[in-house]
Enzyme design. Structure first.
Site, mmCIF file in Angstrom:
data_model
loop_
_atom_site.group_PDB
_atom_site.id
_atom_site.type_symbol
_atom_site.label_atom_id
_atom_site.label_comp_id
_atom_site.label_asym_id
_atom_site.label_seq_id
_atom_site.Cartn_x
_atom_site.Cartn_y
_atom_site.Cartn_z
ATOM 1 N N ARG A 106 -4.905 -9.776 10.961
ATOM 2 C CA ARG A 106 -6.040 -9.352 11.852
ATOM 3 C C ARG A 106 -6.323 -10.199 13.083
ATOM 4 O O ARG A 106 -6.695 -9.882 14.150
ATOM 5 C CB ARG A 106 -7.408 -9.109 11.168
ATOM 6 C CG ARG A 106 -7.344 -7.577 10.236
ATOM 7 C CD ARG A 106 -8.740 -7.535 9.446
ATOM 8 N NE ARG A 106 -8.654 -6.331 9.066
ATOM 9 C CZ ARG A 106 -9.646 -5.918 8.204
ATOM 10 N NH1 ARG A 106 -10.313 -6.631 7.502
ATOM 11 N NH2 ARG A 106 -9.275 -4.528 7.798
ATOM 12 N N LYS A 135 -9.793 5.775 -6.175
ATOM 13 C CA LYS A 135 -10.514 6.753 -6.438
ATOM 14 C C LYS A 135 -10.528 7.964 -5.416
ATOM 15 O O LYS A 135 -10.480 8.039 -4.278
ATOM 16 C CB LYS A 135 -12.194 5.979 -6.117
ATOM 17 C CG LYS A 135 -12.223 5.104 -7.199
ATOM 18 C CD LYS A 135 -13.646 4.507 -7.298
ATOM 19 C CE LYS A 135 -14.861 4.798 -6.633
ATOM 20 N NZ LYS A 135 -15.526 3.611 -6.160
ATOM 21 N N GLY A 162 -6.176 -1.253 3.459
ATOM 22 C CA GLY A 162 -5.997 -2.872 3.192
ATOM 23 C C GLY A 162 -4.957 -2.970 1.962
ATOM 24 O O GLY A 162 -3.920 -3.674 2.444
ATOM 25 N N GLY A 166 -11.911 1.944 5.955
ATOM 26 C CA GLY A 166 -12.753 2.978 6.217
ATOM 27 C C GLY A 166 -12.869 3.614 7.548
ATOM 28 O O GLY A 166 -13.026 4.696 7.753
#
Ligand code: ADP
Ligand code: MG
Length: 391
Positions: free
Chosen positions: A37, A196, A349, A372
């Site tokens: 990053r 999930k 990630g 996200g």
């Protein structure tokens, strides 16, 4: 939609520019364990310095909840940046100091040490605004949060006649992901995995309006299989999402979008390196076992669909890729995507980590820095950190 960018900053020589970066990096005893990053922000930082600006850099790191947490200071990032830039970076042990030293590159401490950051508090943003003459946002990973440094701060800058623009990293993310929303080359195939299904149902629903096929892997495949009456043994399943999953599949069928679930799975009784494993039909996981990776037949059939695609979006590993015995599915899909003659985008990630582990980072057209944020963008949502920078 078009963004104001560094090209719209006219007079910056000798001016102080606030650069909101995303240095939310993994640390190991205070040092940066993965500097991807930080590297990703170098084009923006170098360009501003070349043009004679002085910089004040700021990021969040982890979730300190508005209090100073010694384990989450940004000093390690400042040190790593200094090495990468090859020039001094002055680190300040404060998220919003009263004044700044004249040094050309200054880095503040973790913005989330101040409760004003996550509260999007205008008073806190006002104190940040006093530090600079212009604002650049290069923190795509934080663009979906209405926090002070990406929302109230640029608003205040604009309201007081100072420029607020996107850096090169944010600009590229919006260009690439925007293209996937607008006019992707077809066939457009999305590959979704991870832990999930509840994290990703909204993006699956939105993607059904845009893609030709969705290939499902990871633990979330179990929820789809269970919703269709399959036997999933002790696999991770979200029982409270079975109806949602059925509704999603109905929508896909109505729209003519293919949703593929695994045919076979690598199963074991526990998530460990030495657990005995077997390859079994994904709809008939024996009692006591969990599906922990997609099986070889699934990899092969996904690879065929991937090979025919012209646009590929991948988010979420196909199995517990952290453990070698359950990493073949993720690696197989990564290789197929890497070799496809298509425009390829990967986000998330853990997915990025998997791509890096397979040493395939260079084989993708775009590695999205936002987990996200990229999912919400691809859902077609307006992200607060982006709308404020629109021209
Ligand atoms: P990303 O960070 O790329 O968005 P997620 O965070 O959604 O991905 O999911 C990654 C996690 O999902 C990994 O830790 C991986 O071990 C886990 N996972 C994938 N498949 C399974 C599975 N079949 N059972 C349990 N966990 C799984
Ligand atoms: Mg993850």
């Amino acid at each position: 939609m078009s963004l104001r960018t560094l090209d719209d900053l006219v007079e910056i020589e000798g001016h102080r520019v606030f650069v909101r970066v995303d240095f939310n990096v993994p640390l190991e005893s205070g040092a940066v364990a993965d500097d991807a990053r930080i590297r990703a922000s170098l084009p923006t930082i170098a360009e501003l310095l070349d043009r004679g600006a002085t910089l004040v850099l700021a990021s969040h790191l982890g979730r300190p909840k508005g209090k100073v947490d010694d384990a989450l200071i940004t000093r390690g990032s400042a040190e790593r940046l200094q090495e990468l830039l090859g020039r001094p970076v002055t680190w300040l042990a404060h998220p919003v100091p009263e004044s700044l030293p004249a040094d050309p590159v200054v880095m503040l401490d973790n913005l989330r040490f101040d409760p004003g950051e996550e509260a999007n508090d205008p008073a806190y943003a006002g104190r940040l605004a006093e530090l600079a003459d212009a604002y650049v946002d290069d923190a795509f990973g934080a663009a979906h949060r209405a926090h002070a440094s990406v929302s109230a701060l640029p608003e205040l800058m604009l309201a007081s006649g100072r420029p607020a623009v996107a850096g090169r990293l944010l600009q590229r993310e919006v260009e690439v992901l925007g293209q996937l929303l607008r006019d992707p080359a077809r066939p457009y195939v999305a590959i979704l995995g991870g832990a999930k299904v509840s994290d990703k149902l909204a993006v699956i629903d939105a993607l059904i309006d845009r893609v030709d096929a969705i290939l499902i892997g990871g633990a979330m495949a179990n929820t789809l299989i269970a919703a269709n009456g399959g036997e999933v043994g002790e696999s991770l399943v979200e029982r409270d999402r079975l109806d949602d999953v059925r509704a999603t599949r109905t929508k896909a069928r109505d729209k003519g979008v293919l949703i593929e679930v695994p045919q076979d799975a690598v199963a074991a009784a526990e998530i460990s390196l030495d657990a005995p494993r077997q390859t079994v039909p994904a709809t008939a996981i024996p009692r006591g076992l969990m599906a922990l990776d997609i099986g070889p037949r699934t990899v092969e059939s996904y690879a065929h669909l991937i090979a025919d695609a012209k646009t590929i979006l991948w988010n979420g590993p196909m199995g517990v890729f952290e453990l070698e015995p359950f990493s073949a599915g993720t690696r197989g899909v990564a290789m197929a995507v890497a070799h496809a003659d298509a425009f390829t985008v990967v986000g998330g990630g853990d997915s990025l980590l998997a791509v890096k582990k397979a040493e395939l980072d260079d084989a993708f057209d775009h590695l999205s820095t936002g987990g996200g944020a990229s999912l919400e963008f691809l859902e077609g949502k307006a992200l607060p950190g982006i709308t404020i920078l629109e021209a």
